[in-house]
Design an enzyme around this catalytic site. Structure first.
Site, mmCIF file in Angstrom:
data_model
loop_
_atom_site.group_PDB
_atom_site.id
_atom_site.type_symbol
_atom_site.label_atom_id
_atom_site.label_comp_id
_atom_site.label_asym_id
_atom_site.label_seq_id
_atom_site.Cartn_x
_atom_site.Cartn_y
_atom_site.Cartn_z
ATOM 1 N N ASN A 163 0.800 -1.225 0.000
ATOM 2 C CA ASN A 163 0.000 0.000 0.000
ATOM 3 C C ASN A 163 0.831 1.273 0.000
ATOM 4 O O ASN A 163 0.345 2.347 0.364
ATOM 5 C CB ASN A 163 -0.969 -0.006 1.179
ATOM 6 C CG ASN A 163 -1.822 -1.249 1.209
ATOM 7 O OD1 ASN A 163 -1.799 -1.998 2.181
ATOM 8 N ND2 ASN A 163 -2.558 -1.519 0.141
ATOM 9 N N VAL A 182 1.933 7.022 0.560
ATOM 10 C CA VAL A 182 1.051 6.047 1.197
ATOM 11 C C VAL A 182 -0.329 6.099 0.549
ATOM 12 O O VAL A 182 -0.877 7.180 0.310
ATOM 13 C CB VAL A 182 0.937 6.344 2.716
ATOM 14 C CG1 VAL A 182 -0.115 5.464 3.377
ATOM 15 C CG2 VAL A 182 2.282 6.161 3.390
ATOM 16 N N CYS A 183 -0.880 4.920 0.278
ATOM 17 C CA CYS A 183 -2.193 4.810 -0.343
ATOM 18 C C CYS A 183 -3.120 4.051 0.605
ATOM 19 O O CYS A 183 -3.133 2.824 0.628
ATOM 20 C CB CYS A 183 -2.082 4.077 -1.686
ATOM 21 S SG CYS A 183 -3.651 3.903 -2.538
ATOM 22 N N ILE A 184 -3.842 4.811 1.409
ATOM 23 C CA ILE A 184 -4.885 4.235 2.262
ATOM 24 C C ILE A 184 -6.141 5.079 2.067
ATOM 25 O O ILE A 184 -6.069 6.257 1.727
ATOM 26 C CB ILE A 184 -4.488 4.158 3.755
ATOM 27 C CG1 ILE A 184 -4.049 5.515 4.295
ATOM 28 C CG2 ILE A 184 -3.417 3.108 3.982
ATOM 29 C CD1 ILE A 184 -3.735 5.538 5.779
#
Length: 168
Positions: free
Chosen positions: A81, A88-90
């Site tokens: 992620n 950051v990919c959330i």
């Protein structure tokens, strides 16, 4: 006006974070800029990241809290992620509203109730438990799924280097 509201909110969140603390996380301002934070995260216990010291940068937009900040690892990071460039990919860091691809509900995305603390806690949770259904780094995700031992070995090398490469 918006800048003064977001600045006051960020000042309070920064003070609260440094007063109350989150175990394994510390934050400071870059060049005394409330909109640009430097973060140091200790890899969570009982994960392959345990023992690592990871530097990140969190940049807040002028219209915060209406829009989310961007959190980017400065230290090398190998995680499903985290994009190869460290971003950051959330879900909670995705712009508010409906997902144009239909992969996330609006309630999973950015909401103004989120704080710097909830973001950092979510990133620590992400390190502990990646979301393999929404990969940012396809290669890391593939390795995690297909050859976890090789994934673990690569992360442990990053953890070792994260400690060795910290500035004095």
């Amino acid at each position: 006006m918006a800048g003064s509201v977001s600045g006051a909110l960020l000042r309070r969140q920064f003070q609260d974070l440094n007063k109350n603390g989150i175990p394994g996380i510390s934050a400071g301002l870059r060049k005394d800029n409330l909109y640009d934070w430097e973060v140091l995260m200790v890899g969570p216990e009982d994960t392959v990241y345990e023992g690592g010291l990871f530097r990140a940068r969190m940049r807040f937009p002028s219209d915060y809290p209406n829009m989310p900040p961007v959190l980017k690892f400065i230290s090398p990071m190998w995680h499903p992620n985290v994009f190869p460039d460290g971003v950051v990919c959330i879900s909670i860091l995705h712009s508010p509203g409906e997902d144009e691809h239909g992969l996330e509900d609006a309630g999973e995305r950015w909401l103004p109730v989120h704080t710097a603390e909830t973001i950092l806690l979510s990133v620590m949770a992400m390190l502990s438990s990646p979301n393999l259904d929404s990969p940012a780094n396809v290669d890391a995700t593939k390795q995690y799924r297909d050859d976890y031992q090789a994934y673990k070995k690569r992360v442990r090398e990053i953890v070792r280097r994260s400690v060795e490469d910290l500035p004095e």
